[in-house]
Motif scaffolding. Structure first.
Motif, PDB file in Angstrom:
ATOM      1  N   LEU A 140     118.227 -14.859  10.803  1.00 42.98           N
ATOM      2  CA  LEU A 140     118.156 -15.143  12.232  1.00 42.98           C
ATOM      3  C   LEU A 140     118.539 -13.931  13.068  1.00 42.98           C
ATOM      4  CD1 LEU A 140     119.541 -18.772  12.354  1.00 42.98           C
ATOM      5  CD2 LEU A 140     117.369 -18.015  13.323  1.00 42.98           C
ATOM      6  N   ALA A 141     119.501 -13.163  12.599  1.00 41.72           N
ATOM      7  CA  ALA A 141     119.891 -11.949  13.325  1.00 41.72           C
ATOM      8  C   ALA A 141     118.726 -10.968  13.405  1.00 41.72           C
ATOM      9  CB  ALA A 141     121.092 -11.298  12.643  1.00 41.72           C
ATOM     10  N   GLN A 142     117.957 -10.850  12.314  1.00 43.08           N
ATOM     11  CA  GLN A 142     116.804  -9.954  12.324  1.00 43.08           C
ATOM     12  C   GLN A 142     115.699 -10.486  13.222  1.00 43.08           C
ATOM     13  OE1 GLN A 142     115.641  -7.857   8.643  1.00 43.08           O
ATOM     14  NE2 GLN A 142     117.115  -9.167   7.568  1.00 43.08           N
ATOM     15  N   SER A 178     116.673  -9.606  16.761  1.00 44.83           N
ATOM     16  CA  SER A 178     116.730  -8.179  17.109  1.00 44.83           C
ATOM     17  C   SER A 178     115.402  -7.451  16.923  1.00 44.83           C
ATOM     18  CB  SER A 178     117.812  -7.485  16.275  1.00 44.83           C
ATOM     19  OG  SER A 178     117.517  -7.591  14.879  1.00 44.83           O
ATOM     20  N   GLN A 179     114.485  -8.020  16.139  1.00 48.72           N
ATOM     21  CA  GLN A 179     113.212  -7.357  15.866  1.00 48.72           C
ATOM     22  C   GLN A 179     112.080  -8.100  16.579  1.00 48.72           C
ATOM     23  OE1 GLN A 179     113.073  -4.565  14.008  1.00 48.72           O
ATOM     24  NE2 GLN A 179     115.246  -4.600  13.455  1.00 48.72           N
ATOM     25  N   GLU A 226     100.396 -12.757  23.536  1.00 49.95           N
ATOM     26  CA  GLU A 226     101.279 -13.351  24.534  1.00 49.95           C
ATOM     27  C   GLU A 226     102.713 -12.851  24.441  1.00 49.95           C
ATOM     28  OE1 GLU A 226     100.730 -17.407  25.587  1.00 49.95           O
ATOM     29  OE2 GLU A 226      98.981 -17.659  24.306  1.00 49.95           O
ATOM     30  N   GLY A 227     102.977 -11.887  23.566  1.00 49.15           N
ATOM     31  CA  GLY A 227     104.336 -11.377  23.435  1.00 49.15           C
ATOM     32  C   GLY A 227     105.294 -12.380  22.834  1.00 49.15           C
ATOM     33  N   ALA A 228     104.786 -13.296  22.020  1.00 48.88           N
ATOM     34  CA  ALA A 228     105.623 -14.312  21.375  1.00 48.88           C
ATOM     35  C   ALA A 228     105.965 -13.868  19.950  1.00 48.88           C
ATOM     36  CB  ALA A 228     104.904 -15.651  21.343  1.00 48.88           C
ATOM     37  N   LYS A 229     107.132 -14.233  19.497  1.00 49.03           N
ATOM     38  CA  LYS A 229     107.517 -13.936  18.127  1.00 49.03           C
ATOM     39  C   LYS A 229     106.812 -14.897  17.179  1.00 49.03           C
ATOM     40  CE  LYS A 229     111.916 -11.767  19.187  1.00 49.03           C
ATOM     41  NZ  LYS A 229     113.334 -11.599  18.824  1.00 49.03           N
ATOM     42  N   TYR A 250     104.011  -6.666   8.863  1.00 48.58           N
ATOM     43  CA  TYR A 250     104.979  -7.741   9.016  1.00 48.58           C
ATOM     44  C   TYR A 250     106.338  -7.275   8.486  1.00 48.58           C
ATOM     45  CZ  TYR A 250     100.692 -10.658   9.089  1.00 48.58           C
ATOM     46  OH  TYR A 250      99.464 -11.191   9.363  1.00 48.58           O
ATOM     47  N   LEU A 251     107.397  -7.887   9.019  1.00 49.01           N
ATOM     48  CA  LEU A 251     108.739  -7.638   8.512  1.00 49.01           C
ATOM     49  C   LEU A 251     109.103  -8.752   7.543  1.00 49.01           C
ATOM     50  CD1 LEU A 251     111.377  -6.024   8.553  1.00 49.01           C
ATOM     51  CD2 LEU A 251     112.120  -7.435  10.491  1.00 49.01           C
ATOM     52  N   ARG A 252     109.355  -8.405   6.293  1.00 56.15           N
ATOM     53  CA  ARG A 252     109.669  -9.399   5.270  1.00 56.15           C
ATOM     54  C   ARG A 252     111.146  -9.753   5.303  1.00 56.15           C
ATOM     55  NH1 ARG A 252     108.120  -7.611  -0.609  1.00 56.15           N
ATOM     56  NH2 ARG A 252     106.077  -7.444   0.431  1.00 56.15           N
ATOM     57  N   LEU A 253     111.430 -11.042   5.412  1.00 57.22           N
ATOM     58  CA  LEU A 253     112.790 -11.570   5.391  1.00 57.22           C
ATOM     59  C   LEU A 253     112.956 -12.415   4.132  1.00 57.22           C
ATOM     60  CD1 LEU A 253     112.912 -12.777   9.117  1.00 57.22           C
ATOM     61  CD2 LEU A 253     113.562 -10.537   8.223  1.00 57.22           C
ATOM     62  N   HIS A 254     114.059 -12.248   3.431  1.00 58.98           N
ATOM     63  CA  HIS A 254     114.198 -12.854   2.114  1.00 58.98           C
ATOM     64  C   HIS A 254     115.382 -13.820   2.097  1.00 58.98           C
ATOM     65  CE1 HIS A 254     114.203 -12.193  -2.542  1.00 58.98           C
ATOM     66  NE2 HIS A 254     113.687 -13.337  -2.176  1.00 58.98           N
ATOM     67  N   MET A 255     115.144 -15.048   1.634  1.00 57.31           N
ATOM     68  CA  MET A 255     116.208 -16.028   1.392  1.00 57.31           C
ATOM     69  C   MET A 255     116.018 -16.584  -0.018  1.00 57.31           C
ATOM     70  SD  MET A 255     116.919 -18.059   4.965  1.00 57.31           S
ATOM     71  CE  MET A 255     115.605 -19.236   4.714  1.00 57.31           C
TER      72      MET A 255
END
Length: 755
Positions: free
Chosen positions: A148-150, A153-154, A293-296, A321-326
């Protein structure tokens, strides 16, 4: 003073009409305004479009320009970003912009007159319910908090690669909450691949956000809703009253004027690709819309599509894309020490591969096997059963049956997965070779034992099962293969002596028999049937659940600790290069239904009954190693020049004869290779585009219509798009050729998922 307007109407791409028509209005109207216009002898809905009058179709002679019939008052014009999204989708997927735009609106909106719409808008709105208790947000794990922090911030887009049960939905909830709190007008779009997944998602979002923002703040949009329901949700989203829209692929076109976040859950699912009309990919359009539309944008999956995985490589290598890992499940615990667990190899087991009649080992041995196979903590142990060592024609191996009995004895649930409904895919005669072919399709009719019918799953043709072979009169006609009905029946026979613990009584001194339920497209045809059956599973009223892919993804079954896949090998040898990817994804998603309760996670298992236990796909599945599987598949595709290393399109033709369908495609191909090659500057483009000869489709006849296809491929997506746009007029012209007599329709499918 009258003003000329350019208006989009729903004209198909193969019609003689252009993208816009010219109409006359007593006043100027903003682009995006919804109007009623005459079209031929009928009246239809249109959208005022941003286009010059010179682009319109038809005469500019004032005597031939017709007046609009009215304006839908009270509905704000559709935004410029929405218009741009529709225009891009029409251009990229080779469809008429009017066809895409009007199909994206609710059906009832297209049918209501201006007066009817005014009455509809004046109805009293449902009062918001702000007094209900607020469902507290769950505490985040360190992995969720980091993700969530990434996201905060990104800029993204983000590929959330999270194991099944890792808490991706909670991440979505927190991300939506952050966007709504930061902007009082912000809206979020959350998409799921299938309609049956929307009720549970809607319940979670409503419980979290309904008490804060009101009942109208969360709405759904999918084809399973009635027309009035869809219109109500669409109007709430368009007006900004709905802050969160949940839906299937059609929701990507929802009018959301303040869109700030898009979530595509299970982004790998093929259901996001439309198979009719404008064959768009909702996942890809979501990424485009987010940029527009500038949406995440968050794409979430435990088994991402190889295209998304490739796009999430490091940016230095070209990733977008930015890869987020859980990687960890919520609440996963370290396994207890195996202690003095015995080596199970002597019992016919080699690190979770069964070759003989080995019974399920105790928990200590199971933990040792988990470590040996590299199974991450909290994820189910994958065990492969070598069916070559089981009795011939066995449907269930003896070790699997013992494992199911063990789970039932502990009060746990099991799930048996087979992606084929019905009793058997074919009914045949051993004497003369007759098979239950459909007279209208080049496919077999499926045997449904419950209602004693032979049913074609392509055209719907249904007949009673004959008493004897129609060809030779042999009364002993038999089923070939198996479906979920047969699995349910055979499990009931094999486990008839099993009793549920704690059910002993004077009337039933030995206890009650176990309960088996089946969930597939046949058992859930009636309205509300799926919800009722899922509720029974969640309530613990089912011991063994049998079903198709409907039960393999998205559902949070807390008491299931064993999932078994029966006969998944067919996809290993498919001619479709995407088949291994789909199989791995489906098995991994099915495995994710096991052990979702942390208290049961250390004994959760997935059993794969296979004749190919050493196949690399099953080895990667055993280790829950999607990155290794993806790397191997991407290497193969790169060598073969397949997507994502190339761009593809299919041109499909339907005709009364196979010859006419293929003649149309081959004539269009010949024009591309000869006529277009004479166009100035086109030699370079044609050198980058390869057009294959026409071939019949895998199921070449459906409902007495012959089908053929032709593949167009290029290493350059830009070159392919330019070629398709220019080729469109060639396809139109080819339709009139004498050789194509009998052609019914044709369509272009850009980025096809099935070839």
């Amino acid at each position: 003073m009258n003003t000329r307007l350019c208006v989009l109407v729903q004209t198909p791409a193969h019609s003689a009409l252009g993208p816009v028509l010219t109409y006359r209005s007593p006043q100027a109207l903003a682009p995006g305004t919804l109007v009623r216009v005459p079209l031929g002898s009928r009246e239809t809905l249109g959208i005022v479009w941003e286009a010059g009058v010179t682009e319109a179709t038809g005469e500019i002679d004032p005597d031939k320009v017709r007046d609009i019939a009215g304006t839908l008052e009270g509905i704000a014009p559709l935004g410029a970003a929405w218009q741009q999204l529709v225009g891009f989708a029409a251009q990229y997927y080779q469809r008429s912009v009017g066809e895409v735009a009007l199909a994206a609106l609710p059906p009832q909106l297209r049918d209501l007159s201006p007066l009817q719409m005014q009455r509809r808008l004046k109805r009293k709105k449902t009062a918001d319910s702000l007094g209900a208790p607020v469902q507290a947000a769950q505490a985040l794990s360190p992995e969720q908090a980091e993700v969530l922090a990434q996201i905060q911030s990104q800029s993204g887009p983000f590929l959330l690669f999270g194991a099944t049960g890792s808490g991706k939905t909670e991440v979505y909830l927190h991300a939506v909450a952050a966007q709504l709190a930061a902007d009082p007008a912000a809206q979020a779009l959350v998409m799921v691949p299938e309609i049956n997944l929307t009720p549970q998602l809607e319940a979670r979002f409503m419980a979290r956000f309904g008490p804060v923002y009101g009942e109208q703040a969360v709405v759904s949009l999918h084809s399973g809703m009635t027309n009035p329901q869809r219109l109500k949700s669409w109007l709430a989203a368009h007006s900004g009253q709905a802050r969160i829209v949940l839906g299937t692929r059609m929701a990507v076109f929802a009018s959301l004027p303040c869109l700030r976040l898009i979530v595509v859950d299970e982004e790998h699912d093929p259901s996001y690709k439309s198979s009719e009309g404008a064959r768009y990919s909702a996942r890809d359009l979501a990424v485009y819309r987010g940029k527009l539309e500038g949406a995440k944008v968050i794409l979430g999956s435990a088994t991402p599509s190889l295209e998304s995985w490739y796009q999430s490589r490091p940016s230095a290598e070209g990733g977008r894309y930015l890869r987020l890992h859980m990687p960890s499940r919520i609440g996963s615990l370290a396994m207890p020490d195996a202690g003095t667990a015995q080596d199970t190899g002597s019992a016919g087991t080699d690190s979770a591969t069964f070759t003989a009649h080995a019974a399920s080992p105790d928990q200590g041995a199971r933990n040792a096997m988990r470590r040996q196979s590299g199974t991450p903590d909290g994820l189910p142990l994958v065990r492969r059963v070598d069916m070559n060592h089981q009795p011939r024609r066995a449907v269930f191996s003896l070790p699997l049956l013992e494992a199911i009995k063990e789970r039932v004895a502990r009060g746990e649930q099991c799930m048996v997965f087979l992606n084929r409904r019905g009793y058997a895919p074919v009914l045949h005669c051993a004497d003369c070779g007759w098979k239950s072919e459909c007279p209208h399709c080049s496919a077999f009719r499926v045997f449904h034992k419950i209602d004693r019918t032979l049913r074609c799953h392509h055209c719907g043709f249904t007949e009673r099962v004959p008493r004897a072979c129609p060809a030779c009169g042999n009364p002993d006609i038999e089923p070939m293969g198996r479906g979920t009905e047969q699995l349910e029946e055979q499990l009931g026979a094999l486990l008839a002596d099993v009793r549920r613990p704690g059910t002993e009584s004077a009337e039933h001194p030995e206890g009650l028999p176990l309960r088996i339920a089946r969930i597939d497209a046949d058992s859930t045809r009636l309205k509300g049937a799926l919800e009722t059956q899922l509720a029974a599973v969640h309530a613990g009223e089912v011991d063994v659940l049998v079903g198709t892919q409907m039960i393999a993804k998205g559902h949070d079954f807390r008491r299931i600790t064993l999932v078994a896949a029966v006969n998944p090998d067919g996809a290993l040898f498919s001619s479709d290069f995407r088949a291994p990817e789909r199989l791995f994804s489906l098995l991994m998603q099915a495995a994710g239904r096991s052990g979702r309760d942390a208290a049961l996670g250390d004994r959760s298992e997935v059993w794969i009954q296979t004749f190919q236990p050493a196949h690399p796909l099953y080895a990667a599945l055993k280790a829950h190693d999607y990155p290794a599987f993806a790397e191997q598949q991407l290497q193969e595709r790169q060598k073969a020049g397949m997507p994502p290393f190339s761009a593809q399109a299919l041109v499909r033709a339907e005709a009364r004869t196979q010859e006419a369908a293929q003649a149309f495609l081959n004539l269009a191909r010949q024009s591309a290779l000869t006529d277009m090659a004479q166009w100035p500057g086109w030699e370079v483009i044609l050198e980058q585009v390869f057009v294959y000869p026409a071939v019949p489709m895998s199921i070449q006849r459906v409902a007495n219509v012959e089908r053929a296809q032709m593949l167009v491929e290029s290493p350059s997506r830009a070159a392919l798009q330019k070629f398709l746009a220019a080729w469109h007029d060639v396809l139109h012209g080819t339709r009139a050729a004498p050789e194509c007599k009998g052609l019914i329709r044709w369509a272009v499918d850009v980025d096809p998922l099935a070839i």
